[in-house]
Design a protein around this motif. Structure first.
Motif, PDB file in Angstrom:
ATOM      1  N   GLU A 191      73.747 -35.701 -23.945  1.00  8.73           N
ATOM      2  CA  GLU A 191      73.580 -37.058 -24.470  1.00  8.73           C
ATOM      3  C   GLU A 191      72.461 -37.125 -25.507  1.00  8.73           C
ATOM      4  OE1 GLU A 191      72.960 -39.562 -21.138  1.00  8.73           O
ATOM      5  OE2 GLU A 191      74.873 -39.061 -20.163  1.00  8.73           O
ATOM      6  N   ASP A 192      71.951 -35.956 -25.917  1.00  4.52           N
ATOM      7  CA  ASP A 192      70.942 -35.878 -26.969  1.00  4.52           C
ATOM      8  C   ASP A 192      69.667 -36.634 -26.591  1.00  4.52           C
ATOM      9  OD1 ASP A 192      69.855 -35.000 -29.270  1.00  4.52           O
ATOM     10  OD2 ASP A 192      70.945 -36.343 -30.615  1.00  4.52           O
ATOM     11  N   ARG A 193      69.244 -36.504 -25.360  1.00  4.90           N
ATOM     12  CA  ARG A 193      68.019 -37.181 -24.931  1.00  4.90           C
ATOM     13  C   ARG A 193      67.136 -36.250 -24.095  1.00  4.90           C
ATOM     14  NH1 ARG A 193      68.763 -38.782 -19.604  1.00  4.90           N
ATOM     15  NH2 ARG A 193      70.911 -38.848 -18.856  1.00  4.90           N
ATOM     16  N   TYR A 194      67.273 -34.953 -24.268  1.00  2.00           N
ATOM     17  CA  TYR A 194      66.438 -34.018 -23.521  1.00  2.00           C
ATOM     18  C   TYR A 194      65.428 -33.393 -24.474  1.00  2.00           C
ATOM     19  CZ  TYR A 194      64.850 -29.992 -20.891  1.00  2.00           C
ATOM     20  OH  TYR A 194      64.067 -29.064 -20.261  1.00  2.00           O
ATOM     21  N   CYS A 195      64.171 -33.570 -24.165  1.00  2.00           N
ATOM     22  CA  CYS A 195      63.093 -32.977 -24.959  1.00  2.00           C
ATOM     23  C   CYS A 195      61.874 -32.845 -24.054  1.00  2.00           C
ATOM     24  CB  CYS A 195      62.787 -33.826 -26.186  1.00  2.00           C
ATOM     25  SG  CYS A 195      61.532 -33.113 -27.264  1.00  2.00           S
ATOM     26  N   GLU A 196      61.356 -31.630 -23.932  1.00  2.00           N
ATOM     27  CA  GLU A 196      60.200 -31.374 -23.085  1.00  2.00           C
ATOM     28  C   GLU A 196      59.236 -30.448 -23.808  1.00  2.00           C
ATOM     29  OE1 GLU A 196      61.136 -29.818 -19.278  1.00  2.00           O
ATOM     30  OE2 GLU A 196      61.983 -31.694 -18.503  1.00  2.00           O
ATOM     31  N   THR A 197      57.978 -30.518 -23.384  1.00  2.00           N
ATOM     32  CA  THR A 197      56.939 -29.621 -23.892  1.00  2.00           C
ATOM     33  C   THR A 197      56.451 -28.764 -22.737  1.00  2.00           C
ATOM     34  OG1 THR A 197      56.257 -31.214 -25.573  1.00  2.00           O
ATOM     35  CG2 THR A 197      54.707 -29.471 -25.023  1.00  2.00           C
ATOM     36  N   TRP A 198      56.551 -27.450 -22.898  1.00  3.20           N
ATOM     37  CA  TRP A 198      56.162 -26.515 -21.851  1.00  3.20           C
ATOM     38  C   TRP A 198      54.822 -25.879 -22.219  1.00  3.20           C
ATOM     39  CZ3 TRP A 198      61.258 -23.286 -20.801  1.00  3.20           C
ATOM     40  CH2 TRP A 198      62.194 -24.138 -20.193  1.00  3.20           C
ATOM     41  N   ASN A 199      53.844 -26.020 -21.336  1.00  2.00           N
ATOM     42  CA  ASN A 199      52.565 -25.337 -21.475  1.00  2.00           C
ATOM     43  C   ASN A 199      52.612 -24.089 -20.602  1.00  2.00           C
ATOM     44  OD1 ASN A 199      51.306 -27.328 -23.176  1.00  2.00           O
ATOM     45  ND2 ASN A 199      51.164 -28.644 -21.362  1.00  2.00           N
ATOM     46  N   LEU A 200      52.731 -22.938 -21.256  1.00  2.29           N
ATOM     47  CA  LEU A 200      52.933 -21.681 -20.537  1.00  2.29           C
ATOM     48  C   LEU A 200      51.609 -21.129 -20.035  1.00  2.29           C
ATOM     49  CD1 LEU A 200      55.536 -19.972 -22.903  1.00  2.29           C
ATOM     50  CD2 LEU A 200      55.918 -21.561 -21.014  1.00  2.29           C
ATOM     51  N   PRO A 201      51.675 -20.299 -18.982  1.00  3.19           N
ATOM     52  CA  PRO A 201      50.434 -19.680 -18.469  1.00  3.19           C
ATOM     53  C   PRO A 201      49.719 -18.843 -19.504  1.00  3.19           C
ATOM     54  CG  PRO A 201      52.233 -19.448 -16.893  1.00  3.19           C
ATOM     55  CD  PRO A 201      52.835 -19.981 -18.145  1.00  3.19           C
ATOM     56  N   SER A 202      50.431 -18.313 -20.484  1.00  2.00           N
ATOM     57  CA  SER A 202      49.808 -17.486 -21.513  1.00  2.00           C
ATOM     58  C   SER A 202      49.028 -18.287 -22.533  1.00  2.00           C
ATOM     59  CB  SER A 202      50.885 -16.655 -22.223  1.00  2.00           C
ATOM     60  OG  SER A 202      51.838 -17.512 -22.850  1.00  2.00           O
ATOM     61  N   GLY A 203      49.091 -19.596 -22.470  1.00  2.00           N
ATOM     62  CA  GLY A 203      48.399 -20.435 -23.438  1.00  2.00           C
ATOM     63  C   GLY A 203      49.302 -20.941 -24.546  1.00  2.00           C
TER      64      GLY A 203
END
Length: 504
Positions: A328-340
């Motif tokens: 539905e074109d409404r998925y957006c996330e920001t991932w903060n990874l353990p590596s920085g």
């Protein structure tokens, strides 16, 4: 004496009758010893290799009204289903064939000079079987027409692959391949080793024509195999066009820094670019094997290329909700990874139920934003340390910064204002709080003028009697946006309000 005379006359009469009976038997035409009383026969008479006469029921045997002129090849073709051992040439000696398919049926050939009597004999098999065969004649004819005129090629082979029967479409297929039905099969088809149905995709390359593709379904029957060939040229062309399109997309996306992963309607990975390998550290052979969506994210989690969810089991269950959101074109996330590193994951819908995930490394952008925000907070802290009220306006005349002394002096909070505060709005407030002065038009013109200007100032008096000093400066120390980049003038116009004791 009379008794002897009567006996003599009777004996003579009996002898005469006996002589007449013997003469009648001797003169009666002899019937062929081959004739079986009560067994019907269908007879064809050949002369010089062609049919010249026949019994009336022969027309039903060959399904034609005129049999005169038929050759041995036509007769043999019609009789071969019941008598497969018939020779290719006209028999020259007396022969008898028993049918392996029809019980109590035999075919007798009796040649004589340039003539040949061909007799088909079949012992009656009961009224029930005769009635049933008569009732099934129409259905048999209908099935024959359907199979022969079918648009798909049909043919029947024995267990060794020898052709037993074919329809017209098969003959056309043979002509396209430059062969005849009597030759080897125009399709290189290997029979299955087990008696199970099998589907095979094959191609035929006619001379001077483009290659043609067929899907052949081979099904086991009692005496061999039945083969059904369906043309799939349009399907193969569509698959080739799709493959070329995917290759074009792959080349197009090969140099993009954003990772791309496209999953089809079955949630199988069908397309990815090199950037995805660099960002996810997933092996190329794993991605080339077309893993499903769950396996893809499982391997990313194992490589620590995604944030560890609090409850991974429930997160996997909710993964299909993520797919629905992406469709539905409404998925957006920001991932903060353990590596920085910081990744931005975006889901986009594709036609036919497919979904694409874009993985973008925004670590530099986030770092720059954080650095810029830190510099702004530092600037704000420095301005708040001033005792004098300071207001900073942009080139467009919009209030961008103000310190705590300014907000306390003029009792305003620009950050909580619904609309932007311009130099016109600010000067109105200042003018209402001060005695009359000609500085206000000059002040507005100073801020809204884009050319270089000299700093100006004016002494003002608040209506409360408190003297103030208003100073305007168009030169603010530049702030470097990035290391090595040219200076960026952020705050072009600064208005400084300072308290001053003025003798009234």
């Amino acid at each position: 004496m009379e008794d002897y005379l009567i006996l003599a006359i009777g004996a003579g009469t009996a002898a005469a009758f006996l002589i007449v009976a013997l003469i009648f038997v001797a003169l009666r035409p002899k019937r062929s010893t081959r004739m079986h009383v009560g067994i019907p026969e269908t007879v064809l008479l050949f002369r010089n290799g062609e049919v010249v006469d026949h019994t009336p029921d022969a027309a039903e045997l060959f399904n034609r009204t005129i049999l005169t002129g038929m050759g041995w090849d036509e007769v043999r073709e019609a009789l071969s289903p019941g008598f497969p051992a018939l020779p290719a040439d006209l028999p020259i000696s007396q022969m008898i064939w028993a049918s392996p398919n029809v019980p109590h049926a035999e075919l007798i050939a009796e040649p004589s000079a340039n003539r040949l009597h061909l007799r088909l004999r079949c012992t009656p098999d009961g009224a029930a079987n005769l009635f049933r065969s008569r009732c099934q004649t129409d259905e048999h004819n209908r099935l024959v027409e359907l199979s022969r005129n079918a648009p798909d090629a049909l043919w029947h082979t024995d267990t060794n692959g020898n052709l037993l029967w074919n329809n017209d479409a098969y003959e056309e297929l043979c002509r396209d391949a430059g062969k005849t039905p009597e030759d080897s099969s125009p399709i290189d088809l290997k029979l299955p080793t087990t008696r199970v149905e099998r589907t095979t995709r094959v191609s035929v390359k006619p001379d001077g024509h483009p290659q043609r593709w067929y899907e052949v379904v081979s099904r086991p029957v009692s005496d061999g195999w039945m083969h059904y060939a369906t043309s799939i040229d349009s399907l193969v062309n569509a698959e080739m066009a799709q493959r070329n399109f995917v290759q074009t997309l792959t080349k197009t996306f090969a140099h993009l820094p954003i990772g791309l992963a496209v999953f089809d309607r079955d949630r199988q990975l069908v397309l990815f670019n090199p950037a995805l390998v660099d960002l996810t550290h997933l092996p190329v052979d794993f991605l080339s094997a077309k893993p499903n969506l769950l396996s893809f994210f499982d391997h990313m989690r194992e490589n620590r290329m995604m944030p560890e969810p609090k409850n991974y089991a429930s997160w996997r269950d909710k993964l299909y909700d993520v797919v629905s959101a992406a469709r539905e074109d409404r998925y957006c996330e920001t991932w903060n990874l353990p590596s920085g590193l910081t990744y931005k994951i975006t889901g986009r819908p594709h036609p036919d139920g497919a979904v694409a995930f874009l993985i973008e490394d925004i670590s530099a952008e986030i770092s720059l934003t954080r650095r810029f925000r830190s510099e702004l907070e530092l600037t704000q802290s420095v301005l708040d340390c001033f005792e004098d009220a300071v207001a900073v306006f942009s080139r467009l005349g919009v209030l961008t910064f103000s310190n705590a002394a300014y907000r306390a002096q003029w009792d305003c909070d620009p950050d909580s204002a619904f609309a932007e505060i311009t130099i016109v709005d600010a000067t109105k407030d200042w003018q209402q709080a001060c005695d009359a002065s000609p500085i206000w038009p000059d002040l507005r013109e100073f801020v809204l003028t884009l050319r270089d200007r000299q700093s100006i100032g004016a002494d003002l008096v608040l209506k409360t009697g408190e003297p103030m000093r208003c100073a305007l400066c168009s030169r603010w120390p530049p702030v470097r946006h990035l290391s090595g980049s040219p200076p960026l003038q952020l705050f072009p116009d600064v208005i400084n309000w300072s308290k001053k004791n003025i003798a009234l």
